[in-house]
Design an enzyme around this catalytic site. Structure first.
Site, PDB file in Angstrom:
ATOM      1  NE  ARG A 130     -28.534  18.979 -35.452  1.00 53.99           N
ATOM      2  CZ  ARG A 130     -29.312  18.074 -34.671  1.00 53.99           C
ATOM      3  NH1 ARG A 130     -29.435  17.069 -34.977  1.00 53.99           N
ATOM      4  NH2 ARG A 130     -30.031  18.555 -33.618  1.00 53.99           N
ATOM      5  CE  LYS A 152     -24.282  33.035 -52.688  1.00 55.59           C
ATOM      6  NZ  LYS A 152     -24.672  34.664 -53.288  1.00 55.59           N
ATOM      7  CD  GLU A 194     -29.040  35.267 -63.644  1.00 55.55           C
ATOM      8  OE1 GLU A 194     -27.787  35.601 -63.476  1.00 55.55           O
ATOM      9  OE2 GLU A 194     -30.096  35.485 -62.547  1.00 55.55           O
ATOM     10  CE  LYS A 235     -23.644  29.973 -59.225  1.00 59.32           C
ATOM     11  NZ  LYS A 235     -24.883  30.286 -58.862  1.00 59.32           N
ATOM     12  CD  GLU A 245     -21.532  36.631 -52.523  1.00 61.75           C
ATOM     13  OE1 GLU A 245     -22.230  35.692 -52.957  1.00 61.75           O
ATOM     14  OE2 GLU A 245     -21.819  37.762 -52.344  1.00 61.75           O
ATOM     15  NE  ARG A 249     -21.545  31.834 -55.000  1.00 62.67           N
ATOM     16  CZ  ARG A 249     -21.987  30.534 -54.539  1.00 62.67           C
ATOM     17  NH1 ARG A 249     -21.227  29.576 -53.883  1.00 62.67           N
ATOM     18  NH2 ARG A 249     -23.078  30.196 -55.233  1.00 62.67           N
ATOM     19  CG  ASN A 253     -24.145  38.828 -56.200  1.00 61.12           C
ATOM     20  OD1 ASN A 253     -25.193  37.947 -56.221  1.00 61.12           O
ATOM     21  ND2 ASN A 253     -23.421  38.809 -55.181  1.00 61.12           N
ATOM     22  CG  HIS A 256     -27.821  39.475 -59.544  1.00 61.46           C
ATOM     23  ND1 HIS A 256     -27.137  39.295 -60.663  1.00 61.46           N
ATOM     24  CD2 HIS A 256     -28.746  38.264 -59.394  1.00 61.46           C
ATOM     25  CE1 HIS A 256     -27.635  38.124 -61.224  1.00 61.46           C
ATOM     26  NE2 HIS A 256     -28.327  37.677 -60.319  1.00 61.46           N
ATOM     27  CG  HIS A 260     -31.566  41.296 -55.901  1.00 59.40           C
ATOM     28  ND1 HIS A 260     -30.419  40.638 -55.347  1.00 59.40           N
ATOM     29  CD2 HIS A 260     -32.006  40.090 -56.635  1.00 59.40           C
ATOM     30  CE1 HIS A 260     -30.211  39.407 -55.578  1.00 59.40           C
ATOM     31  NE2 HIS A 260     -31.179  38.959 -56.573  1.00 59.40           N
ATOM     32  CG  HIS A 275     -33.849  36.450 -60.734  1.00 56.36           C
ATOM     33  ND1 HIS A 275     -33.356  37.396 -59.597  1.00 56.36           N
ATOM     34  CD2 HIS A 275     -32.737  36.012 -61.198  1.00 56.36           C
ATOM     35  CE1 HIS A 275     -31.911  37.505 -59.319  1.00 56.36           C
ATOM     36  NE2 HIS A 275     -31.413  36.341 -60.424  1.00 56.36           N
TER      37      HIS A 275
HETATM   38  N1  LIG Z   1     -29.220  29.847 -55.640  1.00 55.40           N
HETATM   39  C1  LIG Z   1     -28.672  30.561 -56.390  1.00 55.40           C
HETATM   40  O1  LIG Z   1     -27.449  30.800 -56.518  1.00 55.40           O
HETATM   41  C2  LIG Z   1     -29.484  31.317 -57.652  1.00 55.40           C
HETATM   42  C3  LIG Z   1     -29.157  31.859 -58.605  1.00 55.40           C
HETATM   43  C4  LIG Z   1     -29.904  32.707 -59.329  1.00 55.40           C
HETATM   44  C5  LIG Z   1     -31.210  32.649 -59.215  1.00 55.40           C
HETATM   45  N2  LIG Z   1     -31.795  32.033 -58.106  1.00 55.40           N
HETATM   46  C6  LIG Z   1     -33.278  32.307 -57.633  1.00 55.40           C
HETATM   47  O2  LIG Z   1     -33.515  31.725 -58.800  1.00 55.40           O
HETATM   48  C7  LIG Z   1     -35.136  31.800 -58.895  1.00 55.40           C
HETATM   49  C8  LIG Z   1     -35.604  32.119 -60.217  1.00 55.40           C
HETATM   50  O3  LIG Z   1     -35.510  31.076 -60.914  1.00 55.40           O
HETATM   51  P1  LIG Z   1     -36.314  30.560 -62.354  1.00 55.40           P
HETATM   52  O4  LIG Z   1     -36.088  31.695 -63.302  1.00 55.40           O
HETATM   53  O5  LIG Z   1     -35.957  29.288 -62.626  1.00 55.40           O
HETATM   54  O6  LIG Z   1     -37.823  30.919 -61.764  1.00 55.40           O
HETATM   55  P2  LIG Z   1     -38.946  29.966 -61.341  1.00 55.40           P
HETATM   56  O7  LIG Z   1     -38.479  28.699 -60.651  1.00 55.40           O
HETATM   57  O8  LIG Z   1     -40.168  30.799 -60.932  1.00 55.40           O
HETATM   58  O9  LIG Z   1     -39.600  29.214 -62.944  1.00 55.40           O
HETATM   59  C9  LIG Z   1     -39.848  30.163 -63.907  1.00 55.40           C
HETATM   60  C10 LIG Z   1     -41.240  29.625 -64.338  1.00 55.40           C
HETATM   61  O10 LIG Z   1     -40.975  28.738 -65.179  1.00 55.40           O
HETATM   62  C11 LIG Z   1     -42.098  27.317 -64.924  1.00 55.40           C
HETATM   63  N3  LIG Z   1     -41.050  26.508 -65.583  1.00 55.40           N
HETATM   64  C12 LIG Z   1     -39.772  26.200 -65.056  1.00 55.40           C
HETATM   65  N4  LIG Z   1     -39.383  25.012 -65.852  1.00 55.40           N
HETATM   66  C13 LIG Z   1     -40.415  24.696 -66.784  1.00 55.40           C
HETATM   67  C14 LIG Z   1     -40.333  24.001 -68.128  1.00 55.40           C
HETATM   68  N5  LIG Z   1     -39.420  23.320 -68.381  1.00 55.40           N
HETATM   69  N6  LIG Z   1     -41.429  23.996 -68.700  1.00 55.40           N
HETATM   70  C15 LIG Z   1     -42.443  25.006 -68.517  1.00 55.40           C
HETATM   71  N7  LIG Z   1     -42.448  25.979 -67.382  1.00 55.40           N
HETATM   72  C16 LIG Z   1     -41.299  25.607 -66.507  1.00 55.40           C
HETATM   73  C17 LIG Z   1     -41.914  27.575 -63.520  1.00 55.40           C
HETATM   74  O11 LIG Z   1     -42.995  26.722 -63.052  1.00 55.40           O
HETATM   75  C18 LIG Z   1     -42.208  28.995 -63.252  1.00 55.40           C
HETATM   76  O12 LIG Z   1     -43.287  29.412 -63.518  1.00 55.40           O
HETATM   77  C19 LIG Z   1     -35.282  33.334 -58.048  1.00 55.40           C
HETATM   78  O13 LIG Z   1     -35.844  33.052 -56.840  1.00 55.40           O
HETATM   79  C20 LIG Z   1     -33.787  33.670 -57.787  1.00 55.40           C
HETATM   80  O14 LIG Z   1     -33.626  34.363 -56.626  1.00 55.40           O
HETATM   81  C21 LIG Z   1     -30.813  31.511 -57.131  1.00 55.40           C
HETATM   82 ZN   LIG Z   2     -29.522  35.844 -60.754  1.00 55.22          ZN
END
Ligand SMILES: NC(=O)c1ccc[n+]([C@@H]2O[C@H](COP(=O)([O-])OP(=O)(O)OC[C@H]3O[C@@H](n4cnc5c(N)ncnc54)[C@H](O)[C@@H]3O)[C@@H](O)[C@H]2O)c1
Ligand SMILES: [Zn+2]
Length: 376
Positions: A130, A152, A194, A235, A245, A249, A253, A256, A260, A275
């Site tokens: 939990r 999130k 972003e 942020k 949200e 908040r 988006n 987005h 999306h 993304h």
């Molecule tokens: N929770 C939230 O508020 C929120 C906000 C924005 C995005 N997201 C989510 O985040 C995700 C996208 O995140 P992302 O762009 O980091 O994608 P990701 O985690 O897939 O990373 C991108 C790529 O880079 C590689 N990588 C990461 N760090 C590295 C490093 N230092 N050196 C070499 N390679 C590296 C990863 O292995 C991957 O292949 C999506 O799923 C999106 O929905 C969440």
């Molecule tokens: Zn985003």
């Protein structure tokens, strides 16, 4: 713009959320110091580290060594890289590892990776026993400026992205800016979308600063650290004003809803679209749609596109390699998106650069004809 011009190695952004308050540390060398930073702030001495197969060979050893040195016992699980990892299947693996590592309520899950690993690990931390403590060690630019902050967490469903999850704030975020050097240029640019987003939401000065200084941000050093810190602060401000949200908040988006839909249309295939690239195209579309609705000048849309294009981001649907489904299919994806309330479309629209607002009464007919035009 003090946050932008002062230079010191480690920046701290505090997120004042009462009993869920935490710090975001930003700067070089933080993975090597992770154990000490965690041990000085949190009580637990056991951790489950969740990472992916790209990040593990680069940074897992250094993180585990630093935890060891600080007297923190850890077990690690390495998941496949990529958006498809945000699934029930991998969530089960992650939860099993956390239990196997005997992580109790005061111990922690550590996410070492990008947003995919952060979202999945945060969800596991939120539901195992939990809720156990959670430390983010974001390694992509996108995760350092966005996904690691705000609580999130979640996974994707066949009905859409991020539809299953919980709010679970981290207890600490360690954004080591050294690790960005191993990120591909494409992933760095995607994260930059972003960063630009914060300027476009409500910080026109920051957007203008980025237009003038983006090369220094891409090059590394203090401009990069300052851009990340300014983004985390932006942020954090939004999250503190509206943690769950209920209102403002949603501004985060911006771009987005379209983004999306494009991610869904390309089946989350990162060879076609990641993304941040979807967000880049989505932000241009949001500005163009706002101009079409006579809310903003078309010059603003052109300015936004010019900058995103200059840094090398895609800005048009036609920039996505391969065929896209018809506008009607994109519209279905938009209607599935969670920002649709009681049949009306909620969009983040804008009156100009840095003047975004939540519009919750956008006629679907306008969106569909706009998409048909853009798709042609
Ligand atoms: N929770 C939230 O508020 C929120 C906000 C924005 C995005 N997201 C989510 O985040 C995700 C996208 O995140 P992302 O762009 O980091 O994608 P990701 O985690 O897939 O990373 C991108 C790529 O880079 C590689 N990588 C990461 N760090 C590295 C490093 N230092 N050196 C070499 N390679 C590296 C990863 O292995 C991957 O292949 C999506 O799923 C999106 O929905 C969440
Ligand atoms: Zn985003």
């Amino acid at each position: 713009m003090n946050a932008i011009t002062s230079a010191s190695a480690i920046r701290t952004v505090h997120v004042p959320l009462g009993e869920r308050a935490y710090d975001i540390l930003i700067g070089p060398g933080l993975i090597v110091r992770a154990g000490a930073e965690i041990a000085s702030r949190l009580k637990g001495r056991k951790a489950a580290v969740i990472t992916d197969e790209n990040v593990a060979p680069l940074y897992l050893k250094a993180l585990v060594a630093s935890l060891d040195e600080a007297g923190i016992a850890s077990a690690a699980v390495v998941l496949p890289a990529g958006e498809k990892t945000k699934s029930f299947e991998h969530l089960i693996t992650a939860c099993d590892k956390v239990l196997e590592a005997r992580v109790e309520r005061n111990d922690y899950v550590i996410a070492l990776g990008g947003g995919v690993i952060g979202d999945l690990s945060g969800f596991a931390a939120g539901i195992v026993r939990r809720g156990v403590r959670f430390v983010q060690v974001p390694t992509s630019l996108l995760s350092q400026v966005d996904s690691s902050v705000g609580g999130k967490t979640g996974i994707n469903s066949r009905h859409g992205k991020n539809l299953i999850g919980v709010f679970h704030q981290p207890d600490l975020v360690l954004a080591d800016t050294d690790v960005l050097n191993s990120l591909s240029a494409r992933e760095f640019r995607a994260g930059y979308a972003e960063v630009a987003k914060y300027g476009l939401i409500d910080k026109p000065d920051f957007f203008a600063w980025l237009e003038a200084n983006w090369k220094a941000v891409f090059a590394g050093g203090s401009a990069r650290i300052e851009a990340i810190a300014a983004s985390c602060q932006a942020k954090a401000d939004v999250v503190v004003a509206d943690e769950r949200e209920n209102g403002q908040r949603a501004l985060l988006n911006l771009g987005h809803t379209f983004g999306h839909a494009l991610e869904a249309a390309t089946a989350y295939d990162s060879s076609r679209l990641v993304h941040g690239e979807g967000v880049s195209i989505g932000m241009v579309l949001a500005h163009e749609f706002s101009a079409r609705m006579n809310l903003a000048s078309p010059d603003d849309a052109r300015r936004v596109e010019r900058h995103l294009k200059e840094v090398g981001l895609p800005t048009r649907m036609s920039d996505i390699p391969g065929e896209l489904p018809p506008a009607e299919t994109l519209m279905d994806a938009i209607a599935q998106d969670k920002k649709v309330k009681s049949g009306k479309l909620t969009f983040i629209l804008t009156r100009g650069v840095g003047q975004s607002f939540v519009a919750d009464d956008v006629p679907a007919s306008e969106v569909i004809s706009f998409l048909q035009e853009k798709h042609a």
